[in-house]
Design an enzyme around this catalytic site. Structure first.
Site, PDB file in Angstrom:
ATOM      1  N   ASP A   1       0.816  -1.218   0.000  1.00  0.00           N
ATOM      2  CA  ASP A   1       0.000   0.000   0.000  1.00  0.00           C
ATOM      3  C   ASP A   1       0.849   1.266   0.000  1.00  0.00           C
ATOM      4  O   ASP A   1       2.087   1.209   0.150  1.00  0.00           O
ATOM      5  CB  ASP A   1      -0.955   0.001   1.209  1.00  0.00           C
TER       6      ASP A   1
ATOM      7  N   HIS B   1      -7.040  -5.306  10.336  1.00  0.00           N
ATOM      8  CA  HIS B   1      -6.908  -5.092   8.893  1.00  0.00           C
ATOM      9  C   HIS B   1      -5.593  -5.637   8.357  1.00  0.00           C
ATOM     10  O   HIS B   1      -4.592  -5.705   9.068  1.00  0.00           O
ATOM     11  CB  HIS B   1      -7.126  -3.625   8.502  1.00  0.00           C
TER      12      HIS B   1
HETATM   13  C1  GLP Z   1      -0.841   0.152   8.458  1.00  0.00           C
HETATM   14  C2  GLP Z   1      -0.422  -0.617   7.213  1.00  0.00           C
HETATM   15  C3  GLP Z   1      -0.516  -2.096   7.400  1.00  0.00           C
HETATM   16  C4  GLP Z   1       0.128  -2.507   8.705  1.00  0.00           C
HETATM   17  C5  GLP Z   1      -0.619  -1.851   9.830  1.00  0.00           C
HETATM   18  C6  GLP Z   1      -0.054  -2.206  11.183  1.00  0.00           C
HETATM   19  O1  GLP Z   1      -2.178   0.436   8.510  1.00  0.00           O
HETATM   20  N1  GLP Z   1      -1.160  -0.253   6.061  1.00  0.00           N
HETATM   21  O2  GLP Z   1       0.112  -2.752   6.316  1.00  0.00           O
HETATM   22  O3  GLP Z   1       0.100  -3.897   8.839  1.00  0.00           O
HETATM   23  O4  GLP Z   1      -0.494  -0.448   9.673  1.00  0.00           O
HETATM   24  O5  GLP Z   1       0.985  -1.349  11.485  1.00  0.00           O
HETATM   25  P1  GLP Z   1       2.048  -1.577  12.609  1.00  0.00           P
HETATM   26  O6  GLP Z   1       2.900  -2.675  12.140  1.00  0.00           O
HETATM   27  O7  GLP Z   1       2.780  -0.281  12.684  1.00  0.00           O
HETATM   28  O8  GLP Z   1       1.300  -1.906  13.832  1.00  0.00           O
END
Ligand code: GLP
Length: 268
Positions: free
Chosen positions: A72, A143
């Site tokens: 993304d 998500h």
């Molecule tokens: C964002 C990204 C995701 C990621 C999520 C969790 O929303 N688009 O791909 O998995 O954050 O982030 P973190 O790993 O910082 O908790």
């Protein structure tokens, strides 16, 4: 779905990096037959990337014949914006290894026509022959990529509106102001991730415990898009004890027992 529970983030990350390196090496990629790797951003993969760089420095893996597709990108952020995912990937992985710049694919959040950019991205994945291994993280609302609750479980790359929980969670990268977090992002769909031959999620820390429970023990639901991995043919969730904290005792015991050998596998 495999669930591999490590003691902590460091061990989970080291295991994940070695697993990816092993997959690349076993595939034995070449210029004609590259290994296609899907990649995430966020805090979760940072130590995985650090380990991958380390393995590269130790000459245990090469990215010369690896083609990457990121999950993304924020809409509106140029590649040189410090919070763009383009920037993140250079900082944490790409500039430290031997990947060819032409092999790197990340959706362009500044494209004139974002819908067209998403369509082009899907086509490019298809033209590359599909993704061999998609590494992902998971948001605190369950998500995957930016497929927020309610996303279609067969979705493809498209523009998504970020929900408040995600903008608050990601505000730490934007001067702690959720208002500065872009409202939309280009994101591969759940269907795009599901098409990969293998999906590996790195999920650590107690802020993910509720979502992990939903993902592993709840039913498949669009309200926790990562739960779709329950029906993937080869999905691996690598987590730590903190993230596994809300799983049932017998779930933890079960997975720790059947994955004993995998967890103990320290050698490269
Ligand atoms: C964002 C990204 C995701 C990621 C999520 C969790 O929303 N688009 O791909 O998995 O954050 O982030 P973190 O790993 O910082 O908790």
């Amino acid at each position: 779905m495999r669930v591999i529970i490590h003691e902590n983030y460091t061990d989970a990350s080291a295991w994940t990096a070695r697993h990816i390196a092993r997959r690349i090496n076993t595939f034995n990629p070449s210029a004609e037959r590259p290994f296609v790797l899907g990649l995430p951003t966020g805090s979760s993969p940072v130590a995985v990337y650090r380990e991958m760089v380390q393995l590269f420095n130790e000459k245990k893996v090469s990215f010369r014949h690896v083609v990457t597709f990121n999950m993304d990108e924020y809409a509106g952020l140029p590649a040189d914006h410090p919070q763009s995912y383009h920037f993140f990937m250079q900082q944490h992985l790409f500039r430290h290894v031997d990947i060819s710049p032409g092999h790197i694919n990340i959706p362009d959040g500044t494209a004139d026509n974002l819908d067209e950019e998403c369509r082009r991205y899907e086509e490019k994945i298809h033209a590359a022959g599909g993704i061999h291994l998609f590494l992902g993280g998971m948001g605190s609302d369950g998500h995957i990529a930016f497929n927020e609750p309610g996303s279609s479980l067969s979705s493809r790359t498209r523009v998504k509106t970020l929900c408040e929980e995600t903008r608050i969670a990601n505000a730490r990268f934007f001067e702690n102001d959720p208002g500065l977090v872009p409202e939309t992002a280009l994101s591969v769909g759940v269907g795009t991730v599901m098409d990969a031959d293998e999906v590996v999620l790195i999920v650590t820390g107690n802020t993910k415990a509720q979502a992990l429970r939903q993902c592993v023990e709840g039913g498949v639901s669009h309200m926790c898009t990562a739960s779709m991995l329950q029906v993937h043919k080869q999905a691996v969730i690598v987590c730590d004890d903190a993230a596994a904290d809300k799983l049932k005792v017998r779930t933890v015991r079960y997975f720790k027992d059947i994955e004993r050998e995998a967890i103990a596998m320290k050698e490269f």
